[in-house]
Design an enzyme around this catalytic site. Structure first.
Site, short mmCIF file in Angstrom:
data_model
loop_
_atom_site.label_atom_id
_atom_site.label_comp_id
_atom_site.label_asym_id
_atom_site.label_seq_id
_atom_site.Cartn_x
_atom_site.Cartn_y
_atom_site.Cartn_z
N ARG A 95 0.82 -1.22 0.00
CA ARG A 95 0.00 0.00 0.00
C ARG A 95 0.85 1.27 0.00
O ARG A 95 0.50 2.27 -0.64
CB ARG A 95 -0.92 -0.02 1.23
CG ARG A 95 -1.93 1.09 1.24
CD ARG A 95 -2.94 0.91 2.36
NE ARG A 95 -4.01 1.89 2.27
CZ ARG A 95 -4.42 2.64 3.30
NH1 ARG A 95 -3.87 2.50 4.47
NH2 ARG A 95 -5.39 3.52 3.13
N HIS A 121 0.46 4.68 -2.33
CA HIS A 121 0.25 6.02 -1.76
C HIS A 121 1.44 6.95 -2.02
O HIS A 121 1.29 8.16 -1.99
CB HIS A 121 -0.07 5.91 -0.27
CG HIS A 121 -1.47 5.47 -0.01
ND1 HIS A 121 -2.28 6.01 0.95
CD2 HIS A 121 -2.22 4.52 -0.62
CE1 HIS A 121 -3.47 5.41 0.94
NE2 HIS A 121 -3.45 4.49 0.00
N ASP A 142 8.32 9.19 -5.40
CA ASP A 142 9.48 10.00 -5.01
C ASP A 142 9.77 9.92 -3.52
O ASP A 142 10.49 10.76 -2.98
CB ASP A 142 9.23 11.48 -5.41
CG ASP A 142 8.00 12.05 -4.72
OD1 ASP A 142 7.32 11.30 -3.97
OD2 ASP A 142 7.71 13.24 -4.92
N ASN A 175 -4.34 8.72 4.95
CA ASN A 175 -3.14 8.06 5.48
C ASN A 175 -3.06 7.98 6.99
O ASN A 175 -2.44 7.05 7.53
CB ASN A 175 -1.88 8.80 4.97
CG ASN A 175 -1.67 8.64 3.47
OD1 ASN A 175 -2.20 7.71 2.86
ND2 ASN A 175 -0.91 9.55 2.88
N HIS A 229 -6.07 -5.49 -2.88
CA HIS A 229 -6.85 -5.78 -1.67
C HIS A 229 -7.08 -7.27 -1.47
O HIS A 229 -7.91 -7.66 -0.67
CB HIS A 229 -8.19 -5.02 -1.72
CG HIS A 229 -8.02 -3.54 -1.54
ND1 HIS A 229 -9.04 -2.63 -1.68
CD2 HIS A 229 -6.92 -2.79 -1.23
CE1 HIS A 229 -8.59 -1.41 -1.46
NE2 HIS A 229 -7.30 -1.47 -1.18
N THR A 246 -8.97 -14.60 2.13
CA THR A 246 -7.63 -15.19 2.32
C THR A 246 -6.61 -14.05 2.34
O THR A 246 -5.73 -13.96 1.48
CB THR A 246 -7.27 -16.17 1.18
OG1 THR A 246 -7.36 -15.45 -0.07
CG2 THR A 246 -8.20 -17.35 1.13
#
Ligand code: HEM
Ligand SMILES: *[C@@H]1O[C@H](CO)[C@@H](O)[C@H](O)[C@H]1NC(C)=O
Ligand SMILES: *[C@@H]1O[C@H](CO)[C@@H](O)[C@H](O)[C@H]1NC(C)=O
Ligand SMILES: *[C@@H]1O[C@H](CO)[C@@H](O)[C@H](O)[C@H]1NC(C)=O
Ligand SMILES: *[C@@H]1O[C@H](CO)[C@@H](O)[C@H](O)[C@H]1NC(C)=O
Ligand SMILES: *[C@@H]1O[C@H](CO)[C@@H](O)[C@H](O)[C@H]1NC(C)=O
Ligand SMILES: *[C@@H]1O[C@H](CO)[C@@H](O)[C@H](O)[C@H]1NC(C)=O
Ligand SMILES: *[C@@H]1O[C@H](CO)[C@@H](O)[C@H](O)[C@H]1NC(C)=O
Length: 315
Positions: free
Chosen positions: A59, A63, A71, A91, A190, A237
């Protein structure tokens, strides 16, 4: 098109006679040959310790890249002149894995000081995490440099939110050059990890396109006005990178609204069905989409810097 490796490991290609720095798979081959194994070893250990960490590291890459490019900006702590992306709505109290990145960076600084960027660490760690949880591998291209700044405003504007509808998600991804198919593919991330009650509450209390038994079981751990933190696995799972996420969507067992909208009499339904029945295709498409994600607005050559501490800009 000619290409050669410079002494400092920067790769250029000549386009119409102008040298342009670009990403390459062997970027650290001479400047830090152990870079990839150092990153993988640390990721594997962290994932062995806590399987969810693999999800958290995947993740982080998303983000980072969706906000002013890949960067390392997501890693910068708030200062007087930097608005930390960690504090953005999407976040805060949610992104994880910063300590693992710190560990990797410390080891890399020991082995080859000032060489490997934090942005590249995130890219490699995301791939290694997926592999550690049983998913596909892909060739990472390296040579990103780290930003000198970050933007909470950009994070809040560019990152999707759990309450968005398909139209909004499609528009946000389109702004970054990803079409609706790629939205579905990347949402397949996900297949691992968990979500907090505050993020899936809107779906289990307000939406009708959800399996009633599944809804009941989520409502029993996430109360309408209760604590916001109880976690739900993002698919059935969630410790394994597989195509279960898409099977769950077919059964109206998506945890987030933004997941289930991908399969709710939508233009994306067919693709969800395809991936639910073809894990090999999902794996190869996911790898390709991650490579594309990793190329978003990267800093190259002499742009930005190589941070020595991923949390702050060099003195
Ligand atoms: C399509 C739009 C997306 C939305 C709205 C979204 C939203 C969310 C939300 C709300 C959570 C739970 C966070 C929490 O409760 O702390 C989450 C977790 C997660 N997201 Fe996404 N996400 C999206 C796309 C992606 C993409 C493209 C990836 C990677 C390719 C990704 C990877 C993950 C992972 C692995 C987790 C679990 C993290 C963990 O367990 O620590 N997401 N996402
Ligand atoms: C940002 O602030 C730090 C101190 O918090 C300072 O060292 C640095 O020079 C500043 N950078 C810019 C671009 O103003
Ligand atoms: C990371 O190392 C493990 C062994 O510890 C290996 O199985 C895995 O393939 C490596 N990951 C990558 C992406 O090479
Ligand atoms: C952030 O830094 C990048 C280079 O690292 C620069 O191109 C950009 O203009 C900076 N943005 C702000 C708002 O200072
Ligand atoms: C998205 O782009 C890919 C090629 O990059 C293409 O194969 C796919 O059909 C496109 N999907 C949509 C919905 O346009
Ligand atoms: C459900 O929708 C109503 C009305 O749109 C809103 O006020 C409420 O906050 C939503 N509930 C949740 C749990 O998001
Ligand atoms: C799609 O719409 C039909 C007719 O309204 C409905 O029966 C079906 O359950 C819907 N499918 C989903 C996935 O919601
Ligand atoms: C999955 O694919 C196989 C052929 O590869 C097909 O026979 C089967 O009907 C498909 N199942 C679903 C649910 O689409």
């Amino acid at each position: 098109m000619a290409s050669f490796s410079g002494i400092v490991g920067i790769v250029f290609s000549c386009i119409f006679g102008v040298a342009v720095a670009q990403l390459s798979s062997d970027f650290y081959a001479t400047s830090c040959p152990k870079a990839l194994s150092i990153i993988n070893d640390t990721v594997v250990k962290a994932v062995q310790k806590e399987l969810r960490m693999g999800a958290s590291l995947l993740r982080l890459q998303f983000h980072d890249c969706f906000v002013n490019g890949c960067d390392g900006s997501v890693l910068l702590d708030q200062t007087s002149n930097i608005t930390g992306e960690k504090d953005a709505l999407q976040n805060q109290n949610s992104l994880r894995g910063f300590e693992v990145v710190d560990d990797i960076k410390a080891e890399l600084e020991h082995a080859c000081p000032g060489v490997v960027s934090c942005a590249d660490i995130l890219t490699v760690a995301a791939r290694d995490s997926v592999v550690a949880l049983g998913g596909p591998s892909w060739a990472v291209e390296l040579g990103r440099r780290d930003s000198l700044n970050a933007s909470k405003e950009a994070a809040e504007k560019d990152l999707p939110v759990f309450s968005h509808d398909l139209e909004t998600l499609t528009a946000l991804f389109a702004r970054k050059g990803f079409n609706a198919s790629e939205l579905v593919i990347l949402s397949g991330g996900h297949t691992i990890g968990s979500a907090a009650c505050v993020t899936y509450r809107v779906h289990i209390y307000n939406d009708t396109y959800i399996d009633p038994v599944f809804r009941q079981s989520l409502q029993s751990i996430c109360k309408f006005r209760g604590p916001i933190d109880p976690l739900a696995a993002l698919d059935n799972t969630a410790d394994v990178f597989d195509n279960e996420f898409f099977k769950d969507l077919l059964h109206l067992k998506g945890v987030l609204r933004t997941d289930q909208v991908l399969y709710h009499n939508a233009t994306t339904d067919e693709l969800v069905k395809t991936y639910s029945n073809n894990s090999a295709l999902f794996f190869s498409d996911f790898g390709a989409a991650m490579v594309k994600l990793g190329k978003l607005d990267v800093l190259l050559g002499s742009q930005g810097q190589i941070r020595t501490n991923c949390r702050k800009v060099n003195e």
